[in-house]
Design a protein around this motif. Structure first.
Motif, PDB file in Angstrom:
ATOM      1  N   ALA A  91       0.864  -1.191   0.000  1.00 58.77           N
ATOM      2  CA  ALA A  91       0.000   0.000   0.000  1.00 58.77           C
ATOM      3  C   ALA A  91       0.894   1.232   0.000  1.00 58.77           C
ATOM      4  CB  ALA A  91      -0.912   0.008   1.220  1.00 58.77           C
ATOM      5  N   SER A  92       0.418   2.305  -0.604  1.00 57.48           N
ATOM      6  CA  SER A  92       1.216   3.533  -0.684  1.00 57.48           C
ATOM      7  C   SER A  92       1.422   4.165   0.688  1.00 57.48           C
ATOM      8  CB  SER A  92       0.560   4.531  -1.638  1.00 57.48           C
ATOM      9  OG  SER A  92      -0.713   4.932  -1.154  1.00 57.48           O
ATOM     10  N   TRP A  93       0.535   3.925   1.633  1.00 57.72           N
ATOM     11  CA  TRP A  93       0.632   4.492   2.970  1.00 57.72           C
ATOM     12  C   TRP A  93       1.534   3.675   3.893  1.00 57.72           C
ATOM     13  CZ3 TRP A  93      -1.090   0.506   5.810  1.00 57.72           C
ATOM     14  CH2 TRP A  93      -2.074  -0.323   5.262  1.00 57.72           C
ATOM     15  N   CYS A  94       2.034   2.553   3.401  1.00 58.17           N
ATOM     16  CA  CYS A  94       2.838   1.623   4.205  1.00 58.17           C
ATOM     17  C   CYS A  94       4.322   1.998   4.104  1.00 58.17           C
ATOM     18  CB  CYS A  94       2.586   0.209   3.685  1.00 58.17           C
ATOM     19  SG  CYS A  94       3.797  -1.022   4.158  1.00 58.17           S
ATOM     20  N   GLU A 151       4.563   5.422  -9.711  1.00 58.16           N
ATOM     21  CA  GLU A 151       5.353   6.382 -10.486  1.00 58.16           C
ATOM     22  C   GLU A 151       6.622   6.790  -9.728  1.00 58.16           C
ATOM     23  OE1 GLU A 151       4.963  10.843 -12.381  1.00 58.16           O
ATOM     24  OE2 GLU A 151       3.131   9.689 -12.035  1.00 58.16           O
ATOM     25  N   GLU A 152       6.485   7.044  -8.443  1.00 51.56           N
ATOM     26  CA  GLU A 152       7.627   7.474  -7.632  1.00 51.56           C
ATOM     27  C   GLU A 152       8.769   6.453  -7.670  1.00 51.56           C
ATOM     28  OE1 GLU A 152       8.741   8.310  -2.926  1.00 51.56           O
ATOM     29  OE2 GLU A 152       6.629   8.287  -3.532  1.00 51.56           O
ATOM     30  N   PHE A 153       8.419   5.175  -7.609  1.00 53.02           N
ATOM     31  CA  PHE A 153       9.453   4.132  -7.572  1.00 53.02           C
ATOM     32  C   PHE A 153       9.693   3.498  -8.939  1.00 53.02           C
ATOM     33  CE2 PHE A 153       8.033   4.485  -3.157  1.00 53.02           C
ATOM     34  CZ  PHE A 153       9.265   4.689  -2.543  1.00 53.02           C
ATOM     35  N   ASP A 154       9.093   4.070  -9.986  1.00 54.91           N
ATOM     36  CA  ASP A 154       9.262   3.585 -11.354  1.00 54.91           C
ATOM     37  C   ASP A 154       9.006   2.077 -11.444  1.00 54.91           C
ATOM     38  OD1 ASP A 154       9.734   3.789 -14.078  1.00 54.91           O
ATOM     39  OD2 ASP A 154      11.907   3.501 -13.861  1.00 54.91           O
ATOM     40  N   ILE A 155       7.890   1.652 -10.844  1.00 60.41           N
ATOM     41  CA  ILE A 155       7.521   0.236 -10.819  1.00 60.41           C
ATOM     42  C   ILE A 155       6.976  -0.151 -12.189  1.00 60.41           C
ATOM     43  CG2 ILE A 155       6.052  -1.515  -9.741  1.00 60.41           C
ATOM     44  CD1 ILE A 155       8.169  -0.364  -7.804  1.00 60.41           C
ATOM     45  N   THR A 156       7.569  -1.197 -12.788  1.00 58.76           N
ATOM     46  CA  THR A 156       7.166  -1.615 -14.139  1.00 58.76           C
ATOM     47  C   THR A 156       6.506  -2.987 -14.174  1.00 58.76           C
ATOM     48  OG1 THR A 156       9.366  -2.529 -14.567  1.00 58.76           O
ATOM     49  CG2 THR A 156       8.987  -0.230 -15.219  1.00 58.76           C
ATOM     50  N   TYR A 157       6.553  -3.739 -13.079  1.00 62.55           N
ATOM     51  CA  TYR A 157       5.890  -5.044 -13.096  1.00 62.55           C
ATOM     52  C   TYR A 157       4.391  -4.845 -12.868  1.00 62.55           C
ATOM     53  CZ  TYR A 157       6.618  -4.704  -7.999  1.00 62.55           C
ATOM     54  OH  TYR A 157       6.636  -4.286  -6.702  1.00 62.55           O
ATOM     55  N   PRO A 158       3.565  -5.828 -13.259  1.00 65.42           N
ATOM     56  CA  PRO A 158       2.106  -5.682 -13.183  1.00 65.42           C
ATOM     57  C   PRO A 158       1.610  -5.414 -11.758  1.00 65.42           C
ATOM     58  CG  PRO A 158       2.703  -7.651 -14.421  1.00 65.42           C
ATOM     59  CD  PRO A 158       3.960  -7.127 -13.812  1.00 65.42           C
ATOM     60  N   ASN A 159       0.732  -4.450 -11.639  1.00 68.51           N
ATOM     61  CA  ASN A 159       0.139  -4.075 -10.357  1.00 68.51           C
ATOM     62  C   ASN A 159      -1.326  -3.746 -10.561  1.00 68.51           C
ATOM     63  OD1 ASN A 159       1.877  -3.318  -7.753  1.00 68.51           O
ATOM     64  ND2 ASN A 159       3.190  -3.226  -9.563  1.00 68.51           N
ATOM     65  N   GLY A 160      -2.118  -4.006  -9.526  1.00 67.31           N
ATOM     66  CA  GLY A 160      -3.528  -3.663  -9.574  1.00 67.31           C
ATOM     67  C   GLY A 160      -4.122  -3.605  -8.185  1.00 67.31           C
ATOM     68  N   PRO A 161      -5.305  -3.011  -8.057  1.00 67.22           N
ATOM     69  CA  PRO A 161      -5.959  -2.903  -6.759  1.00 67.22           C
ATOM     70  C   PRO A 161      -6.680  -4.195  -6.379  1.00 67.22           C
ATOM     71  CG  PRO A 161      -7.321  -1.888  -8.432  1.00 67.22           C
ATOM     72  CD  PRO A 161      -6.065  -2.351  -9.128  1.00 67.22           C
ATOM     73  N   ASP A 162      -6.675  -4.491  -5.114  1.00 68.64           N
ATOM     74  CA  ASP A 162      -7.415  -5.647  -4.599  1.00 68.64           C
ATOM     75  C   ASP A 162      -8.832  -5.194  -4.280  1.00 68.64           C
ATOM     76  OD1 ASP A 162      -8.246  -8.031  -3.543  1.00 68.64           O
ATOM     77  OD2 ASP A 162      -6.971  -7.949  -1.772  1.00 68.64           O
ATOM     78  N   LEU A 163      -9.660  -5.137  -5.297  1.00 64.80           N
ATOM     79  CA  LEU A 163     -11.025  -4.644  -5.148  1.00 64.80           C
ATOM     80  C   LEU A 163     -11.808  -5.538  -4.184  1.00 64.80           C
ATOM     81  CD1 LEU A 163     -11.659  -3.819  -8.902  1.00 64.80           C
ATOM     82  CD2 LEU A 163     -10.962  -2.247  -7.080  1.00 64.80           C
ATOM     83  N   LEU A 201      -6.112  -2.058   0.278  1.00 63.08           N
ATOM     84  CA  LEU A 201      -6.768  -0.955   0.993  1.00 63.08           C
ATOM     85  C   LEU A 201      -6.096   0.387   0.700  1.00 63.08           C
ATOM     86  CD1 LEU A 201      -7.483  -2.582   4.480  1.00 63.08           C
ATOM     87  CD2 LEU A 201      -9.075  -2.244   2.596  1.00 63.08           C
ATOM     88  N   ASP A 202      -5.931   0.668  -0.564  1.00 68.21           N
ATOM     89  CA  ASP A 202      -5.219   1.873  -0.984  1.00 68.21           C
ATOM     90  C   ASP A 202      -6.071   2.625  -1.998  1.00 68.21           C
ATOM     91  OD1 ASP A 202      -3.013   3.514  -0.786  1.00 68.21           O
ATOM     92  OD2 ASP A 202      -1.843   2.443  -2.282  1.00 68.21           O
ATOM     93  N   ALA A 203      -6.053   3.941  -1.904  1.00 68.86           N
ATOM     94  CA  ALA A 203      -6.757   4.770  -2.890  1.00 68.86           C
ATOM     95  C   ALA A 203      -5.990   4.707  -4.208  1.00 68.86           C
ATOM     96  CB  ALA A 203      -6.842   6.206  -2.401  1.00 68.86           C
ATOM     97  N   GLU A 204      -6.711   4.659  -5.312  1.00 67.26           N
ATOM     98  CA  GLU A 204      -6.061   4.532  -6.619  1.00 67.26           C
ATOM     99  C   GLU A 204      -5.065   5.661  -6.856  1.00 67.26           C
ATOM    100  OE1 GLU A 204      -7.056   4.084 -11.368  1.00 67.26           O
ATOM    101  OE2 GLU A 204      -8.672   3.832  -9.912  1.00 67.26           O
ATOM    102  N   LYS A 205      -5.417   6.866  -6.473  1.00 66.71           N
ATOM    103  CA  LYS A 205      -4.519   8.006  -6.668  1.00 66.71           C
ATOM    104  C   LYS A 205      -3.198   7.777  -5.926  1.00 66.71           C
ATOM    105  CE  LYS A 205      -4.402  13.047  -6.190  1.00 66.71           C
ATOM    106  NZ  LYS A 205      -5.124  14.223  -5.710  1.00 66.71           N
TER     107      LYS A 205
END
Length: 194
Positions: free
Chosen positions: A84-87, A128-140, A117-121
């Protein structure tokens, strides 16, 4: 003259008693339902994380579009990372994950990031900050996290080529641990926890 109870009084008492019975029955059913939910939560948490056996399958809707289905990746080593971005610890391990992904992506290794449990924004800013290129998605609806029974973030699952969970790391990964697990899984062995 005998005391005569008016019919209206008898009807009112009868209605009152039925109402009390309904309230008691409803209350009993409510308490029973709450006990069932509480018992299930205790049972579910006692099972702990998925540490072995067939990895629970999932389809992840990716931030960049499209979908990824875990079962379609059999034959490859798969690293599933819940973050999560807040972690704060997730921020520490993000560069390690990306660097290791770039090293192994052409060797039959797939990384999957599952935003928990992370907001999409926030998730998109993190990627973007960590230039992550591997597949990622939200756990809806947190359905993937529930199936893996995670206890928090970060958590990483190492999935062998045959689709079985080979190991689990609770907390942030070190590069040494990640590379060691991948190398072992590529050789067909099982990684050792640190």
């Amino acid at each position: 003259m005998a005391d005569v109870i008016p019919k209206q009084t008898v009807a009112a008492e009868s209605t009152f008693n039925r109402g009390r019975i309904l309230v008691l029955v409803f209350g009993f059913l409510l308490v029973l339902g709450l006990l069932a939910v509480f018992s299930w939560q205790i049972y579910d948490s006692a099972r702990g994380q998925v540490k072995s056996g067939q990895a629970p399958d999932f389809t992840l809707t990716l931030f960049e579009g499209g979908e990824l289905t875990l079962s379609e990746l059999q034959g490859q080593v798969v690293i599933v990372n819940f973050w999560a971005s807040w972690c704060i610890p997730c921020r520490d391990e993000a560069p390690i994950l990306e660097r290791t992904w770039r090293r192994y992506r052409d060797q039959g290794v797939v990384f999957i990031g599952v935003a928990y449990l992370d907001a999409e924004k926030g998730s998109l800013a993190f990627l973007e900050e960590f230039d992550i290129t591997y597949p990622n998605g939200p756990d809806l609806g947190t359905r993937i996290a529930r199936n893996y029974r995670i206890t928090g973030v970060p958590e990483t699952f190492f999935i062998a080529k045959d689709g079985r969970v080979a190991d689990l790391e609770i907390g942030p990964l070190t590069e040494r641990r990640l590379v060691s697990a991948i190398e072992t899984l590529l050789r067909g062995g099982l990684p050792e926890s640190e």
